[in-house]
Design a protein around this motif. Structure first.
Motif, PDB file in Angstrom:
ATOM      1  N   ARG A 116      -0.060  14.177 -16.819  1.00  0.00           N
ATOM      2  CA  ARG A 116      -0.035  12.779 -16.351  1.00  0.00           C
ATOM      3  C   ARG A 116       1.061  12.569 -15.339  1.00  0.00           C
ATOM      4  N   ASP A 117       2.205  13.239 -15.542  1.00  0.00           N
ATOM      5  CA  ASP A 117       3.319  13.015 -14.610  1.00  0.00           C
ATOM      6  C   ASP A 117       3.027  13.584 -13.239  1.00  0.00           C
ATOM      7  N   GLN A 118       2.123  14.551 -13.200  1.00  0.00           N
ATOM      8  CA  GLN A 118       1.803  15.152 -11.910  1.00  0.00           C
ATOM      9  C   GLN A 118       0.701  14.411 -11.147  1.00  0.00           C
ATOM     10  N   LEU A 119       0.088  13.388 -11.790  1.00  0.00           N
ATOM     11  CA  LEU A 119      -0.960  12.623 -11.114  1.00  0.00           C
ATOM     12  C   LEU A 119      -0.357  11.776 -10.005  1.00  0.00           C
ATOM     13  N   PRO A 120      -1.067  11.568  -8.960  1.00  0.00           N
ATOM     14  CA  PRO A 120      -0.551  10.728  -7.856  1.00  0.00           C
ATOM     15  C   PRO A 120      -0.451   9.278  -8.315  1.00  0.00           C
ATOM     16  N   PRO A 121       0.356   8.500  -7.634  1.00  0.00           N
ATOM     17  CA  PRO A 121       0.447   7.057  -7.970  1.00  0.00           C
ATOM     18  C   PRO A 121      -0.922   6.398  -7.872  1.00  0.00           C
ATOM     19  N   PRO A 122      -1.025   5.228  -8.531  1.00  0.00           N
ATOM     20  CA  PRO A 122      -2.344   4.555  -8.524  1.00  0.00           C
ATOM     21  C   PRO A 122      -2.879   4.264  -7.143  1.00  0.00           C
ATOM     22  N   ASP A 123      -1.981   3.962  -6.175  1.00  0.00           N
ATOM     23  CA  ASP A 123      -2.447   3.597  -4.829  1.00  0.00           C
ATOM     24  C   ASP A 123      -2.777   4.810  -3.977  1.00  0.00           C
ATOM     25  N   GLN A 124      -2.467   6.008  -4.528  1.00  0.00           N
ATOM     26  CA  GLN A 124      -2.726   7.208  -3.744  1.00  0.00           C
ATOM     27  C   GLN A 124      -3.939   7.924  -4.290  1.00  0.00           C
ATOM     28  N   GLY A 125      -4.607   8.600  -3.434  1.00  0.00           N
ATOM     29  CA  GLY A 125      -5.749   9.386  -3.848  1.00  0.00           C
ATOM     30  C   GLY A 125      -7.025   8.596  -3.982  1.00  0.00           C
ATOM     31  N   LYS A 126      -6.960   7.273  -3.698  1.00  0.00           N
ATOM     32  CA  LYS A 126      -8.184   6.474  -3.778  1.00  0.00           C
ATOM     33  C   LYS A 126      -9.080   6.765  -2.578  1.00  0.00           C
ATOM     34  N   LEU A 127     -10.355   6.597  -2.809  1.00  0.00           N
ATOM     35  CA  LEU A 127     -11.295   6.721  -1.699  1.00  0.00           C
ATOM     36  C   LEU A 127     -11.112   5.568  -0.744  1.00  0.00           C
ATOM     37  N   PRO A 128     -11.293   5.805   0.525  1.00  0.00           N
ATOM     38  CA  PRO A 128     -11.188   4.683   1.481  1.00  0.00           C
ATOM     39  C   PRO A 128     -12.272   3.661   1.187  1.00  0.00           C
ATOM     40  N   PRO A 129     -12.016   2.431   1.520  1.00  0.00           N
ATOM     41  CA  PRO A 129     -13.005   1.386   1.258  1.00  0.00           C
ATOM     42  C   PRO A 129     -14.295   1.673   2.000  1.00  0.00           C
ATOM     43  N   PRO A 130     -15.406   1.293   1.394  1.00  0.00           N
ATOM     44  CA  PRO A 130     -16.693   1.535   2.078  1.00  0.00           C
ATOM     45  C   PRO A 130     -16.749   0.787   3.386  1.00  0.00           C
ATOM     46  N   PRO A 131     -17.469   1.324   4.315  1.00  0.00           N
ATOM     47  CA  PRO A 131     -17.575   0.633   5.625  1.00  0.00           C
ATOM     48  C   PRO A 131     -18.283  -0.711   5.469  1.00  0.00           C
ATOM     49  N   ASP A 132     -17.917  -1.592   6.384  1.00  0.00           N
ATOM     50  CA  ASP A 132     -18.535  -2.920   6.400  1.00  0.00           C
ATOM     51  C   ASP A 132     -20.025  -2.777   6.699  1.00  0.00           C
ATOM     52  N   GLN A 133     -20.839  -3.179   5.726  1.00  0.00           N
ATOM     53  CA  GLN A 133     -22.267  -2.998   5.872  1.00  0.00           C
ATOM     54  C   GLN A 133     -22.847  -3.886   6.975  1.00  0.00           C
ATOM     55  N   ASP A 134     -22.155  -4.998   7.302  1.00  0.00           N
ATOM     56  CA  ASP A 134     -22.669  -5.906   8.335  1.00  0.00           C
ATOM     57  C   ASP A 134     -22.161  -5.547   9.712  1.00  0.00           C
ATOM     58  N   LYS A 135     -21.176  -4.613   9.776  1.00  0.00           N
ATOM     59  CA  LYS A 135     -20.629  -4.234  11.069  1.00  0.00           C
ATOM     60  C   LYS A 135     -21.413  -3.063  11.620  1.00  0.00           C
ATOM     61  N   PRO A 136     -21.996  -3.185  12.816  1.00  0.00           N
ATOM     62  CA  PRO A 136     -22.802  -2.090  13.368  1.00  0.00           C
ATOM     63  C   PRO A 136     -21.946  -0.865  13.614  1.00  0.00           C
ATOM     64  N   PRO A 137     -22.468   0.334  13.347  1.00  0.00           N
ATOM     65  CA  PRO A 137     -21.708   1.573  13.583  1.00  0.00           C
ATOM     66  C   PRO A 137     -21.560   1.832  15.069  1.00  0.00           C
ATOM     67  N   PRO A 138     -20.543   2.610  15.453  1.00  0.00           N
ATOM     68  CA  PRO A 138     -20.360   2.944  16.868  1.00  0.00           C
ATOM     69  C   PRO A 138     -21.448   3.897  17.355  1.00  0.00           C
ATOM     70  N   LEU A 139     -21.387   4.184  18.645  1.00  0.00           N
ATOM     71  CA  LEU A 139     -22.416   5.021  19.239  1.00  0.00           C
ATOM     72  C   LEU A 139     -22.408   6.427  18.648  1.00  0.00           C
ATOM     73  N   GLY A 140     -21.205   6.989  18.391  1.00  0.00           N
ATOM     74  CA  GLY A 140     -21.138   8.344  17.866  1.00  0.00           C
ATOM     75  C   GLY A 140     -21.826   8.502  16.540  1.00  0.00           C
ATOM     76  N   ALA A 141     -21.823   7.466  15.713  1.00  0.00           N
ATOM     77  CA  ALA A 141     -22.470   7.542  14.406  1.00  0.00           C
ATOM     78  C   ALA A 141     -23.969   7.378  14.502  1.00  0.00           C
ATOM     79  N   ARG A 142     -24.466   6.994  15.658  1.00  0.00           N
ATOM     80  CA  ARG A 142     -25.901   6.781  15.819  1.00  0.00           C
ATOM     81  C   ARG A 142     -26.564   7.863  16.668  1.00  0.00           C
ATOM     82  N   LEU A 143     -25.796   8.911  16.969  1.00  0.00           N
ATOM     83  CA  LEU A 143     -26.324  10.004  17.773  1.00  0.00           C
ATOM     84  C   LEU A 143     -26.719  11.174  16.864  1.00  0.00           C
ATOM     85  N   SER A 144     -27.789  11.818  17.195  1.00  0.00           N
ATOM     86  CA  SER A 144     -28.253  13.016  16.480  1.00  0.00           C
ATOM     87  C   SER A 144     -28.777  14.021  17.501  1.00  0.00           C
TER      88      SER A 144
END
Length: 509
Positions: A116-144
């Protein structure tokens, strides 16, 4: 609640302006958004075309797409050269990528779980917040990138928003060919929705829309101010007309209002001034009329009074000659009163007229025969210049027409010198009948011609009164002619006297 004209005009103009501003804002907002989105998409396609050319060159160098499958960072580098970025998958050592660009599953971590002492603090190691579903992705994310077999080599999702059916996903998948040595080796696909995806472009679009709303708000305030000023300007002549009409009701007929414009309100103001002039003229004529009538009645009444008082005092004897003189004065007063009565009837439109076909030739013949005896007393010759057998039909009252021409011939008897000449001419002129009666000298001055039909007007008052004229005959004639729908005018006669011309509508039989 009853509104005055000011709030009515103000509200009408303000609402009309607001409707125009609202329609313009909605249309301009739609037009600007649509045009800007189309421009942004065209700009994206230019970048996609440039990327396709670069990929074609790289493919020719490596002769396959493995350089992207084995090293996804190359895809990000190529997008970075275009000023775009793309989310990269987790890094794996070279050779660890499976065919199709999918990484193998990671093995579970070895060893015991950390303390337990070796675990990172609560604010560390969390996944980044999910992207805003209403915000359109940039051009790079829409290229294949697809290979020649339509298999995805690398790039974002076909539906980058992840919600096919969402309104933001209403767009299309655009494919740009990738060629190496004129050979089709793949496609670059881009998903373009109906919105702007670039953050800077979206910020510019939002700013312009805000400016448009501010301009609309400013235009609304300006229209409010202009509506007040314009309505006040339009109603200023109306207020002047109202005040002028109120002053006219007090009898001040010399009231005039200023005519500042040449539009409908200006013409209304001019009509008001014309009305005021007519009322002023009628008031002057009324005062003159009362003064003339009192004068006309005062003179014979004074003569009768003096004669009767002389008889009562015994100064004069009631001889048949003096009684005859009194009778003549009474007849003159009776004639004046009868003329006034006839004139009052014609003015009030109560003069009874029979509307029936009348042969004007017969009426003129009878009037000429009746006047011939009186004219012979002064040795005045009478000439008729019309065919008694030719009928000239008019619609009217035969008795009133006979009285009309009898009065005109009576004037010839009174005001034509002895040994003179009178002529009667009647003829058809188109759809009208023209009758002219003219006499010899004395003539009428030029200044007196326009006033001959005025009431109680005499060229020579003393001479006219001595001849038995009341000054009302021609006025009565004028009313009678107008009652029959005709016209009458006076002019100089070629015989040296006066010419009276009467024009009446022809009646078709």
């Amino acid at each position: 609640m009853r509104l005055n004209i000011f709030p009515k005009l103000f509200l009408a103009m303000l609402l009309a302006t607001l409707m125009v501003v609202l329609v313009m804002v909605v249309f301009m907002n739609w037009s600007f958004r649509t045009g800007f989105t189309a421009y942004h998409h065209a700009e994206e396609l230019d970048k996609v075309q440039e990327l396709a050319e670069v990929l074609g060159t790289e493919f020719a160098t490596h002769n396959s797409w493995d350089f992207l499958r084995d090293d996804p960072q190359q895809w990000g580098k190529l997008l970075g050269d275009l000023g775009e970025s793309a989310p990269l998958p987790p890094q794996h050592p070279p050779g660890m990528m499976e065919r199709g660009g999918q990484p193998p599953p990671f093995p579970p971590p070895a060893g015991p779980p950390p303390d337990r002492d070796q675990l990172p603090p609560p604010d560390q190691g969390k996944l980044p917040p999910p992207p805003d579903q209403d915000k359109p992705p940039p051009l790079g994310a829409r290229l294949s990138l697809l290979d020649s077999d339509q298999q995805q080599v690398i790039g974002g999702l076909r539906h980058p928003l992840g919600r096919p059916g969402n309104r933001r996903d209403q767009g299309g998948l655009t494919k740009v060919e990738v060629r190496a040595a004129d050979k089709l080796v793949g496609w670059v696909t881009v998903w373009q929705g109906g919105v702007v995806t670039d953050g800077l472009a979206q910020s510019f679009l939002d700013q312009q829309v805000r400016n448009l709303y501010l301009i609309a708000l400013f235009a609304t305030g300006l229209s409010f101010l202009l509506a007040i000023l314009l309505v006040r300007h339009l109603l200023r002549p109306v207020h002047s007309l109202t005040q002028g009409a109120q002053v006219l009701t007090t009898g001040k007929f010399d009231t005039r209002i200023e005519v500042a414009t040449q539009d409908e309100l200006g013409r209304l103001a001019q009509a008001f001034n014309t009305l005021a002039e007519a009322l002023q003229h009628n008031e002057i004529m009324r005062q003159q009329w009362v003064a003339d009538i009192s004068h006309e009645l005062r003179t014979p009444i004074a003569v009768l009074r003096s004669e009767i008082e002389a008889l009562l005092d015994g100064i004069r004897q009631p001889t048949p000659e003096r009684i005859q003189s009194l009778h003549v004065d009474v007849l003159a007063m009776g004639k004046l009163v009868e003329d006034l009565y006839q004139l009052a009837l014609s003015d009030s439109a109560e003069l009874s007229l029979a509307a029936e076909p009348v042969n004007l030739t017969t009426v003129l013949t009878e009037a000429a025969l009746s006047a011939q005896a009186r004219l012979q007393e002064k040795q005045i010759g009478l000439t008729t210049r019309f065919d008694p057998q030719q009928a000239l039909w008019v619609r009217g009252d035969a008795e009133r027409l006979y009285q009309l021409f009898g009065n005109l011939l009576g004037n010839c008897y009174r005001y034509t010198d002895e040994g003179g000449q009178v002529e009667i001419l009647a003829q058809q002129q188109g759809n009208k009948v023209m009758v002219s009666i003219q006499d010899s000298s004395p003539g009428v001055p030029d200044a007196a011609l326009p006033r001959l039909f005025e009431r109680l007007f005499r060229v020579d008052k003393s001479r006219s009164r001595a001849l038995g004229g009341s000054g009302l005959g021609l006025s009565i004639c004028k009313n009678a002619v107008e009652a029959h729908g005709g016209t009458i005018r006076a002019a100089h006669s070629p015989l040296g006297g006066l010419l009276i011309e009467v024009v009446l509508p022809l009646e078709s039989i």
